[in-house]
Design a protein around this motif. Structure first.
Motif, mmCIF file in Angstrom:
data_model
loop_
_atom_site.group_PDB
_atom_site.id
_atom_site.type_symbol
_atom_site.label_atom_id
_atom_site.label_comp_id
_atom_site.label_asym_id
_atom_site.label_seq_id
_atom_site.Cartn_x
_atom_site.Cartn_y
_atom_site.Cartn_z
ATOM 1 N N ARG A 93 0.832 -1.208 0.000
ATOM 2 C CA ARG A 93 0.000 0.000 0.000
ATOM 3 C C ARG A 93 0.862 1.252 0.000
ATOM 4 O O ARG A 93 0.558 2.225 -0.690
ATOM 5 N N LEU A 94 1.927 1.235 0.786
ATOM 6 C CA LEU A 94 2.809 2.410 0.827
ATOM 7 C C LEU A 94 3.512 2.567 -0.513
ATOM 8 O O LEU A 94 3.643 3.665 -1.050
ATOM 9 N N GLU A 95 3.950 1.444 -1.062
ATOM 10 C CA GLU A 95 4.668 1.522 -2.339
ATOM 11 C C GLU A 95 3.731 1.930 -3.476
ATOM 12 O O GLU A 95 4.107 2.720 -4.341
ATOM 13 N N ASN A 96 2.512 1.405 -3.440
ATOM 14 C CA ASN A 96 1.555 1.798 -4.477
ATOM 15 C C ASN A 96 1.186 3.271 -4.401
ATOM 16 O O ASN A 96 0.779 3.867 -5.389
ATOM 17 N N ALA A 97 1.309 3.838 -3.209
ATOM 18 C CA ALA A 97 1.037 5.267 -3.066
ATOM 19 C C ALA A 97 2.228 6.100 -3.532
ATOM 20 O O ALA A 97 2.208 7.328 -3.426
ATOM 21 N N GLY A 98 3.268 5.430 -4.040
ATOM 22 C CA GLY A 98 4.390 6.163 -4.617
ATOM 23 C C GLY A 98 5.541 6.402 -3.651
ATOM 24 O O GLY A 98 6.460 7.162 -3.948
ATOM 25 N N TYR A 99 5.503 5.747 -2.502
ATOM 26 C CA TYR A 99 6.551 5.996 -1.513
ATOM 27 C C TYR A 99 7.684 4.976 -1.576
ATOM 28 O O TYR A 99 7.451 3.801 -1.868
ATOM 29 N N THR A 100 8.873 5.432 -1.302
ATOM 30 C CA THR A 100 10.004 4.559 -1.041
ATOM 31 C C THR A 100 10.140 4.456 0.479
ATOM 32 O O THR A 100 10.228 5.483 1.156
ATOM 33 N N VAL A 101 10.125 3.220 0.960
ATOM 34 C CA VAL A 101 10.170 3.029 2.412
ATOM 35 C C VAL A 101 11.611 2.749 2.837
ATOM 36 O O VAL A 101 12.232 1.801 2.369
ATOM 37 N N ILE A 102 12.121 3.569 3.723
ATOM 38 C CA ILE A 102 13.541 3.542 4.077
ATOM 39 C C ILE A 102 13.746 2.983 5.477
ATOM 40 O O ILE A 102 13.227 3.533 6.450
ATOM 41 N N ALA A 103 14.515 1.910 5.557
ATOM 42 C CA ALA A 103 14.896 1.326 6.859
ATOM 43 C C ALA A 103 13.724 1.268 7.838
ATOM 44 O O ALA A 103 13.788 1.846 8.925
ATOM 45 N N PRO A 104 12.661 0.543 7.480
ATOM 46 C CA PRO A 104 11.484 0.476 8.355
ATOM 47 C C PRO A 104 11.733 -0.422 9.559
ATOM 48 O O PRO A 104 12.713 -1.168 9.595
ATOM 49 N N LEU A 105 10.838 -0.363 10.515
ATOM 50 C CA LEU A 105 10.931 -1.198 11.712
ATOM 51 C C LEU A 105 9.575 -1.833 11.993
ATOM 52 O O LEU A 105 8.539 -1.202 11.790
ATOM 53 N N ALA A 106 9.592 -3.067 12.463
ATOM 54 C CA ALA A 106 8.363 -3.689 12.957
ATOM 55 C C ALA A 106 8.744 -4.481 14.198
ATOM 56 O O ALA A 106 9.631 -5.333 14.146
ATOM 57 N N GLY A 107 8.117 -4.191 15.295
ATOM 58 C CA GLY A 107 8.448 -4.859 16.551
ATOM 59 C C GLY A 107 7.896 -4.059 17.704
ATOM 60 O O GLY A 107 6.940 -3.309 17.530
ATOM 61 N N GLU A 108 8.492 -4.225 18.883
ATOM 62 C CA GLU A 108 7.993 -3.511 20.056
ATOM 63 C C GLU A 108 8.969 -2.398 20.397
ATOM 64 O O GLU A 108 10.063 -2.646 20.889
ATOM 65 N N TYR A 109 8.558 -1.164 20.130
ATOM 66 C CA TYR A 109 9.435 -0.023 20.323
ATOM 67 C C TYR A 109 8.890 0.947 21.362
ATOM 68 O O TYR A 109 9.599 1.763 21.918
ATOM 69 N N ILE A 110 7.581 0.897 21.564
ATOM 70 C CA ILE A 110 6.985 1.601 22.698
ATOM 71 C C ILE A 110 5.734 0.819 23.050
ATOM 72 O O ILE A 110 4.791 0.749 22.277
ATOM 73 N N THR A 111 5.785 0.176 24.190
ATOM 74 C CA THR A 111 4.683 -0.711 24.569
ATOM 75 C C THR A 111 3.806 -0.018 25.603
ATOM 76 O O THR A 111 4.066 1.126 25.996
ATOM 77 N N SER A 112 2.802 -0.712 26.031
ATOM 78 C CA SER A 112 1.942 -0.214 27.093
ATOM 79 C C SER A 112 1.600 -1.423 27.949
ATOM 80 O O SER A 112 0.513 -1.971 27.862
ATOM 81 N N LEU A 113 2.599 -1.839 28.741
ATOM 82 C CA LEU A 113 2.488 -3.049 29.554
ATOM 83 C C LEU A 113 2.013 -4.200 28.658
ATOM 84 O O LEU A 113 2.611 -4.436 27.618
ATOM 85 N N ASP A 114 0.933 -4.891 29.042
ATOM 86 C CA ASP A 114 0.507 -6.051 28.243
ATOM 87 C C ASP A 114 -0.666 -5.713 27.333
ATOM 88 O O ASP A 114 -1.455 -6.583 26.985
ATOM 89 N N MET A 115 -0.774 -4.467 26.933
ATOM 90 C CA MET A 115 -1.881 -4.052 26.069
ATOM 91 C C MET A 115 -1.807 -4.792 24.735
ATOM 92 O O MET A 115 -0.732 -5.099 24.236
ATOM 93 N N ALA A 116 -2.966 -5.097 24.155
ATOM 94 C CA ALA A 116 -3.010 -5.697 22.830
ATOM 95 C C ALA A 116 -3.373 -4.614 21.824
ATOM 96 O O ALA A 116 -4.362 -3.910 22.006
ATOM 97 N N GLY A 117 -2.575 -4.484 20.794
ATOM 98 C CA GLY A 117 -2.833 -3.466 19.791
ATOM 99 C C GLY A 117 -1.561 -3.127 19.058
ATOM 100 O O GLY A 117 -0.492 -3.696 19.334
ATOM 101 N N CYS A 118 -1.672 -2.249 18.098
ATOM 102 C CA CYS A 118 -0.490 -1.855 17.332
ATOM 103 C C CYS A 118 -0.736 -0.496 16.720
ATOM 104 O O CYS A 118 -1.861 -0.004 16.700
ATOM 105 N N SER A 119 0.319 0.116 16.250
ATOM 106 C CA SER A 119 0.174 1.398 15.570
ATOM 107 C C SER A 119 1.158 1.457 14.427
ATOM 108 O O SER A 119 2.190 0.790 14.439
ATOM 109 N N LEU A 120 0.783 2.249 13.438
ATOM 110 C CA LEU A 120 1.697 2.501 12.322
ATOM 111 C C LEU A 120 2.121 3.958 12.403
ATOM 112 O O LEU A 120 1.284 4.844 12.601
ATOM 113 N N THR A 121 3.411 4.182 12.284
ATOM 114 C CA THR A 121 3.960 5.539 12.296
ATOM 115 C C THR A 121 4.677 5.769 10.973
ATOM 116 O O THR A 121 5.466 4.927 10.540
#
Lengths: 573, 573
Positions: free
Chosen positions: A278-306
């Motif tokens: 979706r990001l690439e189809n929108a014309g973006y080049t994605v540079i050094a992305p990350l996926a994992g736990e970088y800011i958590t909220s204890l044992d909360m279930a959920g995720c966010s895209l930045t």
């Protein structure tokens, strides 16, 4: 229900100690937070981040080379105290000013802002960067009301890289504001989190539902839907963020897919697989992305895209080497290692002046510093006594120590045949290094600014003295933020600067103009006994300073007189 | 219930592709697994690891320089096929033979063993290392029946380092068998995990219970207890492992505290803090330990401790540089510093008042802070109860903690002979530092502002109390931005300030004026039950605060009454 806990009220501090023990190669513990184990280069901008605990690796895990210099950890989900921020920022400060980075939450804003005020009052130039990346928390035209979430990572990482690269405080602040303005997050929650020691979750999302825009502490979301397939969820996250692309942003972005605690890695990778096209189809080049736990909220279930929109400079800083518990970038580790600050001080090599006039000028400056040191050492008890009436009584000591170090450094520079600019710069640095305190920092910075007006191949003359004096005053004003009338050294420095220029304009010799100006400064310094200190210094210099002059103004006037005598003895033109 | 999923049957392959996309600088995807993006040196021993999916970062995250050359990923919790192992091992082979590393589970043993036979038949010398670290899965004399769990990480990391160092296949195999024989794990589970696409967890641990030795796929454990405190849990983990120390093992170990999925970082760090002294007290030096998520089991709740006994060679290999999604460690990260001392804080020096009146004033202020602390500690449960109706229930705790710290600081200042301004300023800073949260910051700043009205050489009088009270209110208003009527502490503070001034104007004594004003404040605080909070606090204090007073106003009024009683007892003029 929390599974591992000792005393709930000590959870955050215990977690902090445990973290610092595991990562002792990267951080060292201090009360209320951590510092880098190996401090950054002296003089660089210092990045201090912080916020509530319960969000690991935010914020302690952000400390390390190429990232933050220190982190301050509050209690679980609670802002750190002003005092903790102050204490740790002071300790972390490397002389180049401080950036305080935190998410835009009321408690954090309050405590970091007060800390910044206090740091500035102490002479540490301090700027604030509150992240505001969560687009669900306020509409597009009210960005300043938005909360900070996973945008903390790219924003602070890029600020940390800019500081590591040696940029000035102004430059780092501008970059920090730019990257925050170009960072957007949108998050979803599947279930709430459990506070340490509690049996129930702090809040819930109904089973089988997903809450859009729900905050990491349970702040009101904007919608709730039935659970979505990975592709549908990816569409919502991407569409909402891309709709808010910053104006004139380019086609390069970095993306951070963040898990909040119990939404696990494989789930994030499945979602990522749906996001990237979706990001690439929108014309973006994605540079050094990350996926994992970088800011958590204890044992909360959920995720966010930045998403962070990058330009050349931001891309370079995003890719720059980093070593922290949260993020370690490998490819440039070798390169970075070579530039790691060496802890032992290298011997200073002073440049020899190319002319005899320059070397003579250097000797003149050194001679002044030596006389100044002698006079301040003699005046130390009296200055201490004056300061004790209104302040903490250490002013005489600091001035004597600074001047003595400056005299030693000046002597060493003269032995190497250095000219006046080099000699005074060496003296200035030594002063700031040894005197300590606010007045030490101001004197060091002021003398250094003064030195930039000198020419290493000439004896200082009327013009360079006048220019240097003005530069010193401007620097001290910029750092100390005091005006004449605020009961500080400025009350003596301003009349010295004005008086000297007036004297020269009226055709006086350098020595005479200076002597007269030093006289004016002395009168003005004595007159500070009728002033009240400005608000920022009210604590140590408050009501009780009534009827007593300001020790900083007195020592400034004394110094002016001593230098006047030297100028007279040398007959500088 | 799984939160993020596309087609459940494609979950593992989709997660694999997503992982390879995010970590494209470290790995490249092949069908059924990943290879290193930059292959190792030709001729070196090739390490191929693998097992079921659902355990990230095991096993794909173990691929990288200094670690595994390739990973083979089966379906969720299922062994990879013989064909996949064969295909990927062939592709990864660098000419120096192959080590196949996997956990000791029936399906894995079968598929990896058959693949090894085939590889050998093709002329590729292949050895098998099945990890058997889980001491709960079989008794001490039947080690070969034990399952492999988090021991995968140290065992494969050390094998990878040996291969990277250029050792021969025989040598690497010997080291691999040795490190596996010297590695022990013991785990506990708090709850089961959810398979992708399923609504229910695969298995459960009863709420409030902990299962000892339960396997990561729900395999039978050995005992079940009520949930333990962190210290008790640490004792069980350490004692069981240390009892099984390998014969002739030395005193150096590394430790890995592993979270299984929804047992989060801070909980692990809290547990770590209880583990490390036990290991050290048992005479061990702990080398480069890890705490985090290194082998998970989807969203399972639980953790395990792994100890690996190290000799010189194993220590060197454990410390060797590595770059992978699971673990990145460089030379520059250096030696583990066992017990870095927390940086000592400079002791605070309080200035002694120059007059007896000042010292008496200081004692008065300290006495008030001590009484206030006692009263707030007593009221803590009630304040917490009031706050829980509308807020998050921590108000009483914060106030009690802040006041206690303030009382301690005030006492210390009085011992130094400080006057009232210094005593109250010290108390204010301590309050802000310890209380935390927004109310802590406001109380700290307010008391500090109050202190600036006092004279360190005099007993506080009516005028300084009135001025201080007003400065406190102004400061709190400036910071908190609340007005009376917003359902905050301002609803009690404003009538206190007005009432005190009115009383003085009407000729009341200080004590009487204050007592009457505290009465007004109490009535106003109770009346906040009819108010609704202003917008900014709507989330935590919204609708549900209807009919309940504001805890901040109640505690403010209580504090006013306590101070009134003290003023009356002291007969301040």
């Amino acid at each position: 229900m929390t599974k591992i806990c000792g005393d709930a009220e000590n959870f955050a501090t215990s977690a902090l100690r445990g973290f610092a023990s595991v990562y002792s190669d990267i951080v060292q513990p201090v009360r209320g937070g951590v510092l880098r184990a190996a401090p950054g280069k002296q003089g660089k901008v210092t990045l201090v981040v912080g916020g509530g605990s319960g969000h690991f690796p935010a914020f302690n895990g952000y400390v390390g080379a190429g990232f933050a210099d220190a982190a301050v950890a509050g209690d679980v989900f609670a802002s750190p105290s002003t005092q903790a921020i102050l204490r740790i920022a002071r300790e972390a400060h490397l002389g180049g000013g401080v950036i305080l980075g935190y998410g835009n939450y009321a408690g954090d804003v309050l405590n970091f802002s007060i800390a910044a005020e206090r740091l500035r009052a102490e002479g540490i130039d301090t700027r604030l960067i509150a992240t505001t990346d969560d687009i669900a928390s306020a509409p597009a035209h009210e960005e300043s009301r938005r909360r900070g979430t996973a945008g903390d990572l790219p924003v602070f990482k890029i600020i940390g890289a800019a500081a590591e690269a040696g940029l000035s405080l102004d430059e780092v602040e501008i970059i920090g504001k730019r990257v925050n303005a170009q960072t957007r997050s949108f998050g979803v929650a599947f279930d709430g989190c459990t506070l340490p020691g509690e049996k129930e979750k702090l809040f819930h999302v109904p089973q089988g539902r997903v809450a859009l825009g729900l905050g990491v502490h349970g702040e009101q979301g904007i919608d709730e839907l039935d659970l979505l397939r990975a592709e549908e969820l990816a569409a919502i996250l991407c569409d909402r963020l891309l709709k808010e692309a910053p104006a004139n942003a380019g086609s390069r972005i970095t993306a951070l897919l963040n898990g909040l605690g119990s939404t696990k890695y494989e789930e994030l990778f499945v979602l990522w697989e749906a996001i990237i096209p979706r990001l690439e189809n929108a014309g973006y080049t994605v540079i050094a992305p990350l996926a994992g736990e970088y800011i958590t909220s204890l044992d909360m279930a959920g995720c966010s895209l930045t998403l962070t929109w990058l330009d050349d400079e931001l891309e370079r800083l995003w890719r720059a080497p980093v070593e922290s518990a949260a993020l370690t970038r490998g490819e440039m580790r070798g390169a970075y290692r070579d530039s790691l600050p060496v802890l032992a001080e290298a011997p200073v090599a002073y440049m020899k002046s190319l002319t005899e006039a320059g070397r003579q000028g250097g000797r003149c400056v050194a001679s002044m510093m030596i006389k100044l040191s002698a006079a301040l050492t003699k005046a130390e008890p009296e200055l201490g006594h004056i300061d004790a009436q209104a302040g903490d009584g250490d002013h005489g000591q600091g001035m004597a120590r600074g001047a003595a170090a400056a005299a030693r450094a000046a002597r060493a520079a003269v032995e190497a045949g250095a000219g006046p600019a080099t000699v005074l710069a060496a003296a200035a640095d030594a002063w700031a290094d040894r005197a300590g305190g606010t007045s030490g920092a101001l004197w060091g910075a002021g003398l250094f600014a003064f030195s930039t007006a000198f020419d290493d191949s000439a004896v200082p003359d009327a013009q360079s003295l006048s220019l240097g004096l003005r530069r010193a005053m401007d620097k001290i004003t910029a750092l100390g933020k005091a005006k004449p009338g605020d009961k500080t050294l400025m009350d003596a420095l301003a009349p010295l600067v004005e008086g000297f220029d007036n004297g020269l304009r009226q055709g006086s010799t350098v020595a005479k103009a200076w002597a007269q100006a030093a006289q004016d400064a002395t009168i003005a310094a004595e007159a500070t006994k009728d002033l009240l200190p400005r608000l920022g210094r009210a604590r140590t210099h408050g009501e009780r300073s009534k009827g007593h002059p300001d020790a900083g103004a007195i020592s400034m006037a004394l110094s002016a007189r001593v230098i006047g005598e030297e100028l007279s003895a040398m007959a500088v033109k």
